[in-house]
Design a protein around this motif. Structure first.
Motif, PDB file in Angstrom:
ATOM      1  N   ILE A 318       0.866  -1.183   0.000  1.00  0.00           N
ATOM      2  CA  ILE A 318       0.000   0.000   0.000  1.00  0.00           C
ATOM      3  C   ILE A 318       0.900   1.228   0.000  1.00  0.00           C
ATOM      4  O   ILE A 318       1.440   1.624   1.036  1.00  0.00           O
ATOM      5  CB  ILE A 318      -0.945   0.002   1.220  1.00  0.00           C
ATOM      6  N   ASN A 319       1.094   1.802  -1.169  1.00  0.00           N
ATOM      7  CA  ASN A 319       1.944   2.977  -1.344  1.00  0.00           C
ATOM      8  C   ASN A 319       1.064   4.171  -1.714  1.00  0.00           C
ATOM      9  O   ASN A 319       0.480   4.194  -2.799  1.00  0.00           O
ATOM     10  CB  ASN A 319       2.986   2.732  -2.441  1.00  0.00           C
ATOM     11  N   ILE A 320       0.988   5.140  -0.828  1.00  0.00           N
ATOM     12  CA  ILE A 320       0.054   6.254  -1.016  1.00  0.00           C
ATOM     13  C   ILE A 320       0.743   7.427  -1.683  1.00  0.00           C
ATOM     14  O   ILE A 320       1.749   7.946  -1.190  1.00  0.00           O
ATOM     15  CB  ILE A 320      -0.554   6.694   0.329  1.00  0.00           C
ATOM     16  N   SER A 321       0.182   7.861  -2.816  1.00  0.00           N
ATOM     17  CA  SER A 321       0.647   9.076  -3.481  1.00  0.00           C
ATOM     18  C   SER A 321      -0.025  10.275  -2.826  1.00  0.00           C
ATOM     19  O   SER A 321      -1.243  10.278  -2.625  1.00  0.00           O
ATOM     20  CB  SER A 321       0.296   9.049  -4.969  1.00  0.00           C
ATOM     21  N   LEU A 322       0.782  11.287  -2.488  1.00  0.00           N
ATOM     22  CA  LEU A 322       0.256  12.524  -1.913  1.00  0.00           C
ATOM     23  C   LEU A 322       0.299  13.624  -2.966  1.00  0.00           C
ATOM     24  O   LEU A 322       1.322  13.800  -3.630  1.00  0.00           O
ATOM     25  CB  LEU A 322       1.094  12.962  -0.705  1.00  0.00           C
ATOM     26  N   ALA A 323      -0.781  14.347  -3.120  1.00  0.00           N
ATOM     27  CA  ALA A 323      -0.795  15.480  -4.043  1.00  0.00           C
ATOM     28  C   ALA A 323      -0.191  16.682  -3.332  1.00  0.00           C
ATOM     29  O   ALA A 323      -0.735  17.184  -2.352  1.00  0.00           O
ATOM     30  CB  ALA A 323      -2.220  15.785  -4.499  1.00  0.00           C
ATOM     31  N   VAL A 324       0.971  17.147  -3.833  1.00  0.00           N
ATOM     32  CA  VAL A 324       1.679  18.283  -3.237  1.00  0.00           C
ATOM     33  C   VAL A 324       1.697  19.414  -4.256  1.00  0.00           C
ATOM     34  O   VAL A 324       2.259  19.276  -5.343  1.00  0.00           O
ATOM     35  CB  VAL A 324       3.128  17.902  -2.853  1.00  0.00           C
ATOM     36  N   GLY A 325       1.074  20.533  -3.918  1.00  0.00           N
ATOM     37  CA  GLY A 325       0.993  21.663  -4.832  1.00  0.00           C
ATOM     38  C   GLY A 325       2.169  22.610  -4.670  1.00  0.00           C
ATOM     39  O   GLY A 325       2.631  22.882  -3.562  1.00  0.00           O
TER      40      GLY A 325
END
Length: 456
Positions: A318-325
């Motif tokens: 379970i590898n979670i991508s984080l949206a970083v602006g």
């Protein structure tokens, strides 16, 4: 004796076959030192710098700004004094440093040249003597003889971690430190600089910083008309290409659920100050959200999957991508094995990836391997959103702003902290039933946090 050395576009990752030249940091006639960056490149994932593998003078630039370059293509020619000064193949396989990356300093003793290790029997695929520019730079700064370092990478290749571990072991004195050392603390690690605390927004329950405003790269007026043009940057072009692929190939659907996070707000308010003093990072709501999400994915593993035409591939990790602006783009760095981390560990990972994302210091390793995406859109006040799925993942989940609302509990009205969670789903893989149950489990996990919940 002078000779000409070609620098080629390196292979950045297994899945990437080309990159775009963003801008040249050196011009023809400029002197170039070994490991000194010569240009910045842009890929679908990160910006990076290409370092020189030789000392010399830049003679010719073969590829202009904004051009897409296949891996292995010569991009410039450097004149060197030694005919054997460099190898073009080294650049093609070298690890590329992110823009603005800095390297740690581990001491200030002078280096001594110890005898190299005994020669070992060659093995198939031996890469023990193939050093990336990053490894060579650290070795030069720390005064390390790379022949003495045992590599743990593929084919015995020496990695950055191997060099730093060798320095920390004290097997060889260290040189090249830039920090001044006192006679009584010659080997002391320099103290980290004190960063002044930045002002944060005070409106809303979890707005942590003032939203960043995009900067206009270039514009041109249209005579006689009330409009102007903005040039498309390579990063914006890559985002457009990726988003188009997602919405073209993935049939999007979405659903939303309300979550009562009153207990979570109380828990965070109780722990955040102590956590900040202990860990040096902020305890955000997102850390709790990620913990609730990964626990729900364990119950519904089909959420953690991709479409493969004739089969569905369910990922075990379970590898979670984080949206970083950032000012002009969005990056999606990945928290690897998020299900194996506690809340405190997730908070540290979030802080590290978000900070390096805003500073442009993410590496290719930070961006790959994501299996689902979580986006904290509530950080800038959103209460409802329809996120685009990060191809080829199956879901993108947003955590919206926490707002106080009157709600009915046991036929009585009370004020509670409420947040929406919105889920975009790949309708080839997932349907409303499974996603509804998944969101209900996330809701149950978030609402189960209490004042007694432990972070470690």
């Amino acid at each position: 004796m002078k000779s000409l050395t070609e620098v080629v576009m390196p292979k950045l990752a297994e899945s990437l076959v080309s990159a775009m030249i963003d801008r040249w940091l050196k011009q023809p006639g400029d002197s170039i030192g070994m490991y000194e960056p010569i240009c910045e490149i842009i890929t679908n994932k990160v910006n990076a710098e290409i370092p020189s593998t030789v000392n010399g003078k830049l003679v010719s630039i073969l590829v202009g700004n904004g051009q897409e370059v296949p891996v292995g293509t010569p991009i410039c020619i450097i004149e060197t004094e030694d005919a054997n000064a460099g190898s073009t193949t080294d650049a093609a396989h070298a690890a590329v440093e992110p823009v603005g990356a800095t390297l740690p300093v581990y001491g200030s003793q002078k280096a001594t040249n110890a005898a190299p290790m005994a020669a070992e029997e060659p093995v198939e695929g031996d890469m023990r003597h193939r050093y990336s520019p990053a490894v060579q730079r650290i070795a030069a700064e720390q005064g390390v003889n790379l022949q003495q370092v045992r590599g743990t990478g593929l084919g015995g290749r020496v990695t950055r971690k191997d060099v730093l571990a060798f320095v920390a072991s004290g097997e060889q004195p260290v040189a090249g430190a830039t920090a001044a050392a006192t006679p009584t603390a010659a080997n002391a690690v320099p103290a980290a600089p004190v960063v002044p605390e930045q002002l944060v927004r005070t409106t809303g329950l979890h707005l942590s910083e003032t939203p960043r405003i995009p900067q206009i790269e270039a514009e041109s007026e249209i005579p006689g008309r009330g409009e102007y043009f903005i040039d498309i940057t390579p990063i914006r072009n890559a985002i457009a290409r990726n988003v188009k692929q997602s919405v073209t190939e993935i049939p999007h659907a979405w659903m939303m659920i309300e979550v009562d996070v009153t207990n979570l707000v109380q828990l965070r308010n109780k722990l955040k100050d102590e956590f900040k003093k202990r860990e040096g990072v902020n305890l955000t709501y997102l850390a709790f959200v990620l913990k609730a999400v990964v626990n729900a994915v364990k119950d519904y593993p089909i959420i953690n999957s991709t479409w493969a035409t004739d089969k569905i591939i369910v990922k075990r990790d379970i590898n979670i991508s984080l949206a970083v602006g950032t000012e002009d783009s969005v990056a999606t760095p990945v928290i690897k094995n998020a299900d194996q981390k506690n809340i405190a560990g997730l908070a540290r990972e979030i802080d590290d990836l978000a900070r390096r994302g805003r500073e442009g210091k993410l590496t290719m390793a930070d961006m790959g391997g994501g299996t689902l995406t979580v986006n904290n859109t509530g950080s800038f006040g959103s209460i409802l959103s329809y996120p685009t799925i990060v191809y080829p993942q199956a879901v993108n989940l947003t955590f919206e702003s926490i707002v106080k609302r009157p709600v009915v509990i046991n036929d009585m009205i009370g004020v509670r902290s409420i947040a929406n969670m919105c889920l975009s789903l790949d309708h080839r893989i997932l349907d409303g039933v499974i996603c509804g149950r998944f969101l209900q489990r996330v809701k149950e996990n978030l609402e189960s946090f209490s004042i007694e919940t432990k972070l470690y």
